[in-house]
Design a protein around this motif. Structure first.
Motif, PDB file in Angstrom:
ATOM      1  N   ALA A  96       0.832  -1.209   0.000  1.00 46.85           N
ATOM      2  CA  ALA A  96       0.000   0.000   0.000  1.00 46.85           C
ATOM      3  C   ALA A  96       0.870   1.264   0.000  1.00 46.85           C
ATOM      4  CB  ALA A  96      -0.947   0.008   1.195  1.00 46.85           C
ATOM      5  N   LEU A  97       1.998   1.208   0.691  1.00 45.85           N
ATOM      6  CA  LEU A  97       2.916   2.352   0.712  1.00 45.85           C
ATOM      7  C   LEU A  97       3.562   2.558  -0.662  1.00 45.85           C
ATOM      8  CD1 LEU A  97       4.664   1.849   4.166  1.00 45.85           C
ATOM      9  CD2 LEU A  97       2.881   3.511   3.580  1.00 45.85           C
ATOM     10  N   ILE A  98       3.958   1.472  -1.290  1.00 40.34           N
ATOM     11  CA  ILE A  98       4.547   1.567  -2.635  1.00 40.34           C
ATOM     12  C   ILE A  98       3.506   2.086  -3.619  1.00 40.34           C
ATOM     13  CG2 ILE A  98       5.530   0.241  -4.548  1.00 40.34           C
ATOM     14  CD1 ILE A  98       6.951  -1.491  -2.434  1.00 40.34           C
ATOM     15  N   ALA A 102       3.692   5.418  -5.906  1.00 35.75           N
ATOM     16  CA  ALA A 102       3.523   5.358  -7.360  1.00 35.75           C
ATOM     17  C   ALA A 102       2.382   6.257  -7.835  1.00 35.75           C
ATOM     18  CB  ALA A 102       3.274   3.916  -7.801  1.00 35.75           C
ATOM     19  N   ALA A 103       1.367   6.445  -7.005  1.00 37.99           N
ATOM     20  CA  ALA A 103       0.224   7.274  -7.384  1.00 37.99           C
ATOM     21  C   ALA A 103       0.593   8.756  -7.490  1.00 37.99           C
ATOM     22  CB  ALA A 103      -0.913   7.091  -6.385  1.00 37.99           C
ATOM     23  N   ASP A 104       1.633   9.167  -6.767  1.00 32.30           N
ATOM     24  CA  ASP A 104       2.110  10.559  -6.834  1.00 32.30           C
ATOM     25  C   ASP A 104       3.630  10.534  -6.778  1.00 32.30           C
ATOM     26  OD1 ASP A 104       2.498  13.278  -6.786  1.00 32.30           O
ATOM     27  OD2 ASP A 104       1.680  13.571  -4.772  1.00 32.30           O
ATOM     28  N   ILE A 105       4.224   9.966  -7.812  1.00 30.25           N
ATOM     29  CA  ILE A 105       5.672   9.727  -7.847  1.00 30.25           C
ATOM     30  C   ILE A 105       6.494  11.006  -7.644  1.00 30.25           C
ATOM     31  CG2 ILE A 105       5.964   9.876 -10.363  1.00 30.25           C
ATOM     32  CD1 ILE A 105       7.595   7.198  -8.194  1.00 30.25           C
ATOM     33  N   GLU A 106       5.964  12.145  -8.054  1.00 29.83           N
ATOM     34  CA  GLU A 106       6.700  13.410  -7.913  1.00 29.83           C
ATOM     35  C   GLU A 106       6.787  13.885  -6.464  1.00 29.83           C
ATOM     36  OE1 GLU A 106       8.090  16.071  -9.989  1.00 29.83           O
ATOM     37  OE2 GLU A 106       8.105  14.685 -11.664  1.00 29.83           O
ATOM     38  N   HIS A 107       5.680  13.741  -5.707  1.00 30.96           N
ATOM     39  CA  HIS A 107       5.617  14.418  -4.417  1.00 30.96           C
ATOM     40  C   HIS A 107       5.447  13.518  -3.200  1.00 30.96           C
ATOM     41  CE1 HIS A 107       5.562  18.100  -6.690  1.00 30.96           C
ATOM     42  NE2 HIS A 107       4.598  17.592  -7.430  1.00 30.96           N
ATOM     43  N   ALA A 108       4.990  12.295  -3.388  1.00 29.07           N
ATOM     44  CA  ALA A 108       4.761  11.401  -2.247  1.00 29.07           C
ATOM     45  C   ALA A 108       6.090  11.006  -1.598  1.00 29.07           C
ATOM     46  CB  ALA A 108       3.999  10.158  -2.704  1.00 29.07           C
ATOM     47  N   ARG A 109       6.032  10.814  -0.275  1.00 30.61           N
ATOM     48  CA  ARG A 109       7.205  10.378   0.481  1.00 30.61           C
ATOM     49  C   ARG A 109       6.778   9.423   1.594  1.00 30.61           C
ATOM     50  NH1 ARG A 109       8.124  14.672   3.794  1.00 30.61           N
ATOM     51  NH2 ARG A 109      10.062  13.769   4.445  1.00 30.61           N
ATOM     52  N   PRO A 110       6.119   8.329   1.238  1.00 28.00           N
ATOM     53  CA  PRO A 110       5.631   7.425   2.277  1.00 28.00           C
ATOM     54  C   PRO A 110       6.760   6.794   3.090  1.00 28.00           C
ATOM     55  CG  PRO A 110       5.417   6.402   0.134  1.00 28.00           C
ATOM     56  CD  PRO A 110       5.822   7.827  -0.103  1.00 28.00           C
ATOM     57  N   HIS A 111       7.968   6.841   2.588  1.00 23.56           N
ATOM     58  CA  HIS A 111       9.126   6.293   3.278  1.00 23.56           C
ATOM     59  C   HIS A 111       9.738   7.295   4.256  1.00 23.56           C
ATOM     60  CE1 HIS A 111      10.923   8.711   0.158  1.00 23.56           C
ATOM     61  NE2 HIS A 111      10.502   7.854  -0.776  1.00 23.56           N
TER      62      HIS A 111
END
Length: 189
Positions: A96-98, A102-111
Motif C-alpha cells: 500500500a505504501l509503494i 507510485a500514485a504521486d511519484i513526484e511528491h509522495a514520500r511514504p518512506h
C-alpha cells in the motif's frame, strides 16, 4: 557540451534491496572497474576527462571517481534518500505504501525520505552550478537515479518514464547539447 555519466560499479548488497543513500561497498576493486570503464570509453570515442570527475560522496561512486582521476565530491549527487525503506527488501515493504508512492511519484514520500521533486531539485541545483563552470565536457560518476532524472530533464521527458530506463552497473550515458536541445549519443553503453 558533452555530459558523460557513469553509473557506479556493482555493490555488495543483495538484489532486491532498497539502498538509495546506504553507503554500500563495491563487489570488486574500484581500480579494476576504472580500467574497464576507461577501455569502454576509448572504444566508444568518449571525450577524455580533463577537468576531473564529479562524484557522489557515497563510496560506490567516490571510489570509482578516485580510481579514474581527480574527484570533485558533491553531496547533491547522492542517490535519492528512501528514509525508512533504506536497507529493506522491496518485497518486504508494505504494498500500500509503494502504491501510494507510485500514485504521486513526484511528491509522495511514504518512506519519510525525499520526494522525487526534492531529489530532482537537489540534482538540478548541482547541474546548473557545475555546468556553468564546465568546459566543453563534464564527466560524472553517479547513481542510476541521478542519471535518469538528469537525462529526463535535459531531454525534456517525463520523469516517471525515465525511472524505468535500463541502466547497468558501470553503464555509460553520453549526452550532448546541440544548440538549445540535448541529444543522446549513447545510453547504457
Amino acid at each position: 557540451m558533452d555530459l558523460i555519466l557513469i553509473r557506479h560499479p556493482a555493490v555488495a548488497i543483495d538484489a532486491g534491496v532498497c539502498y538509495g543513500q546506504t553507503d554500500a561497498p563495491l563487489v570488486h576493486d574500484a581500480r579494476v572497474s576504472a580500467r574497464d570503464v576507461l577501455a569502454r570509453m576509448r572504444a566508444l570515442n568518449v571525450p577524455d576527462c580533463v577537468d576531473g570527475w564529479h562524484s557522489s560522496p557515497l563510496r560506490r561512486c567516490a571510489s570509482l571517481a578516485d580510481a579514474l582521476g581527480t574527484a570533485r565530491i558533491d553531496a547533491r549527487l547522492s542517490e535519492m534518500h528512501f528514509g525508512a525503506w533504506e536497507g529493506c527488501a522491496w518485497d518486504d515493504i508494505d504494498r500500500a505504501l509503494i502504491d501510494a508512492w507510485a500514485a504521486d511519484i513526484e511528491h509522495a514520500r511514504p518512506h519519510g525520505g525525499e520526494s522525487l521533486a526534492q531529489f530532482s531539485a537537489r540534482v538540478f541545483d548541482w547541474f546548473d552550478e557545475a555546468s556553468a563552470d564546465a568546459s566543453s565536457v563534464m564527466h560524472v560518476v553517479a547513481h542510476a537515479g541521478v542519471m535518469r532524472v538528469l537525462a529526463a530533464r535535459l531531454l525534456r521527458l517525463d520523469y516517471a518514464g525515465a525511472l524505468q530506463w535500463a541502466l547497468d552497473f558501470e553503464g555509460i550515458v553520453w549526452l550532448r547539447r546541440a544548440g538549445e536541445r540535448w541529444i543522446v549519443v549513447r545510453w547504457n553503453a
